[in-house]
Write a protein that holds these residues in place. Structure first.
Motif, PDB file in Angstrom:
ATOM      1  N   ASP A  34      -4.546   7.251  -0.544  1.00  0.00           N
ATOM      2  CA  ASP A  34      -3.924   5.941  -1.338  1.00  0.00           C
ATOM      3  C   ASP A  34      -4.065   6.249  -2.867  1.00  0.00           C
ATOM      4  O   ASP A  34      -3.959   5.300  -3.571  1.00  0.00           O
ATOM      5  CB  ASP A  34      -4.432   4.845  -0.778  1.00  0.00           C
ATOM      6  N   ARG A  35      -4.428   7.517  -3.310  1.00  0.00           N
ATOM      7  CA  ARG A  35      -4.454   7.655  -4.772  1.00  0.00           C
ATOM      8  C   ARG A  35      -4.142   8.985  -4.963  1.00  0.00           C
ATOM      9  O   ARG A  35      -4.395   9.963  -4.178  1.00  0.00           O
ATOM     10  CB  ARG A  35      -6.059   7.328  -5.396  1.00  0.00           C
TER      11      ARG A  35
ATOM     12  N   LEU B 238       4.184   2.848  -6.709  1.00  0.00           N
ATOM     13  CA  LEU B 238       2.513   2.624  -6.814  1.00  0.00           C
ATOM     14  C   LEU B 238       2.370   1.385  -5.763  1.00  0.00           C
ATOM     15  O   LEU B 238       3.284   0.724  -5.679  1.00  0.00           O
ATOM     16  CB  LEU B 238       2.310   2.158  -8.306  1.00  0.00           C
TER      17      LEU B 238
ATOM     18  N   HIS C 157       0.977  -0.946  -0.119  1.00  0.00           N
ATOM     19  CA  HIS C 157       0.194  -0.090  -0.048  1.00  0.00           C
ATOM     20  C   HIS C 157       0.774   1.398   0.065  1.00  0.00           C
ATOM     21  O   HIS C 157       1.816   1.352   0.906  1.00  0.00           O
ATOM     22  CB  HIS C 157      -0.928   0.034   1.179  1.00  0.00           C
TER      23      HIS C 157
ATOM     24  N   GLU D  66       0.694   5.445   0.104  1.00  0.00           N
ATOM     25  CA  GLU D  66      -0.204   6.744   0.458  1.00  0.00           C
ATOM     26  C   GLU D  66       0.755   7.879   0.547  1.00  0.00           C
ATOM     27  O   GLU D  66       1.863   7.888   0.479  1.00  0.00           O
ATOM     28  CB  GLU D  66      -0.672   6.539   1.867  1.00  0.00           C
TER      29      GLU D  66
ATOM     30  N   HIS E  97       1.153  12.750  -9.564  1.00  0.00           N
ATOM     31  CA  HIS E  97       1.085  11.246  -9.743  1.00  0.00           C
ATOM     32  C   HIS E  97       2.019  10.799  -8.482  1.00  0.00           C
ATOM     33  O   HIS E  97       2.746  11.442  -7.898  1.00  0.00           O
ATOM     34  CB  HIS E  97       1.630  10.680 -11.095  1.00  0.00           C
TER      35      HIS E  97
END
Length: 337
Positions: A111-112, A134, A88, A90, A130
């Motif tokens: 988280d995006r 990832l 994950h 963040e 961005h």
């Protein structure tokens, strides 16, 4: 009176044999039809898995999850002996919060990427466009339960979630220069308690290797979803050693001691037929005639019940009825002569 009692008892025994085989076959038929809704016939293997004996069947298999080829996160060097390893990522970003007609902005871990160009007040609240790193999922190369390898679908259906303590020593030098360990996170914040806009934090989640019960179809040495299941799913995975009725509650249990019950039905029919024969000194000819009559009645009844469902079982009972007919006919003709 004695002869009348013998005939009544004989008829009752003959009907008892027919009733016993009818109850047994009906129980098997109910189990068969309910199993077909899940994609095929069901075997309850428990921990005694045998891929050669159960190929093509739906099975219940219970046991601990065994990870043969552990998943690995090559970018951060993290590895765990679990079925699934999830990374994950963040970022500390601006979020737009609307409460009624009021709008305010706050920094938080998300988280995006948050598109700040869509904010009502984008000025002063610009977010990075961005993520430089990832989130990803890493699957074990091979996972087994009860001797069977799990297909990817079943592997992803394994329940449970646990956090992984990252191993800082395994982080490659280029990332170790940017990330520091803070609790269960790797973070780019110089002061983890005071993150800044654009800071990253990375964590890992695992699906634990625990005892589970898997209900699926056998394909070679693999467990896969049943392709013909009426529910479109064709599998189930539950924590612990769960009984078949817990996994598929709509499938009635198959009758126990099936062959013993079938044999008992034939014996009841045989004794009943013997009692219905004229009273005289018994010989082996009478025994053969009674055997033929019992096999004919029991076999024909069971054969009719299986018509259109399972030709193998129905054919076997048809063979029993034919043998009974041939045996009874032979003894009747021999007696007449």
């Amino acid at each position: 009176m004695r002869q009348w009692m013998r005939r009544v008892l004989g008829a009752l025994l003959l009907l008892g044999g027919a009733g016993l085989v009818a109850m047994t076959e009906q129980g098997l038929l109910d189990h068969h039809h309910a199993s077909e809704k899940h994609g095929g016939q069901i075997l309850d293997l428990g921990t005694a898995a045998d891929s050669q004996a159960s190929h093509g069947y739906l099975v219940r298999v219970a046991g601990p999850v065994k990870v043969v080829e552990a998943p690995y996160d090559p970018e951060f060097g993290q590895r765990a002996s679990v079925p699934v390893l999830i990374r994950h990522v963040e970022m500390f970003q601006w979020r737009e919060v609307r409460v009624g007609g009021d709008i305010h902005y706050e920094l938080d871990w998300v988280d995006r990427p948050v598109d700040s160009s869509r904010f009502a007040q984008p000025s002063g609240h610009a977010n990075p466009e961005h993520f430089p790193v990832l989130g990803k999922q890493f699957d074990a190369g091979l996972v087994r339960v009860g001797g069977y390898a799990l297909s990817p679908t079943l592997q992803h259906a394994l329940p449970g979630s646990e956090e992984l303590d990252p191993d800082m020593k395994s982080v490659p030098p280029n990332l170790a220069a940017s990330f520091t360990l803070n609790d269960r996170y790797l973070t780019t914040s110089a002061k983890p308690a005071q993150p800044r806009l654009g800071d990253l934090r990375v964590s890992w989640e695992t699906v634990p290797a625990q005892e589970v019960t898997v209900f699926a179809q056998v394909d070679g040495d693999h467990l896969v979803p049943a392709s013909h299941a009426a529910d479109g799913k064709g599998y189930d995975v539950q924590v612990g050693d769960r009984s078949l009725v817990d996994v598929v509650p709509d499938v009635p249990e198959s009758p126990s001691f099936v062959w013993l019950r079938r044999t008992a039905a034939l014996l009841l029919g045989l004794i009943g037929a013997l009692l219905l024969l004229p009273e005289r000194a018994r010989t082996h000819h009478d025994l053969l005639l009674a055997m033929g009559a019992s096999a004919l009645l029991i076999g024909a009844l069971a054969c009719v019940m299986w018509l259109g469902t399972d030709m193998t079982v129905g054919g076997a009972w048809f063979g029993v009825a034919l043998v009974g007919l041939a045996l009874a006919t032979w003894r009747i003709r021999a007696t007449a002569k």
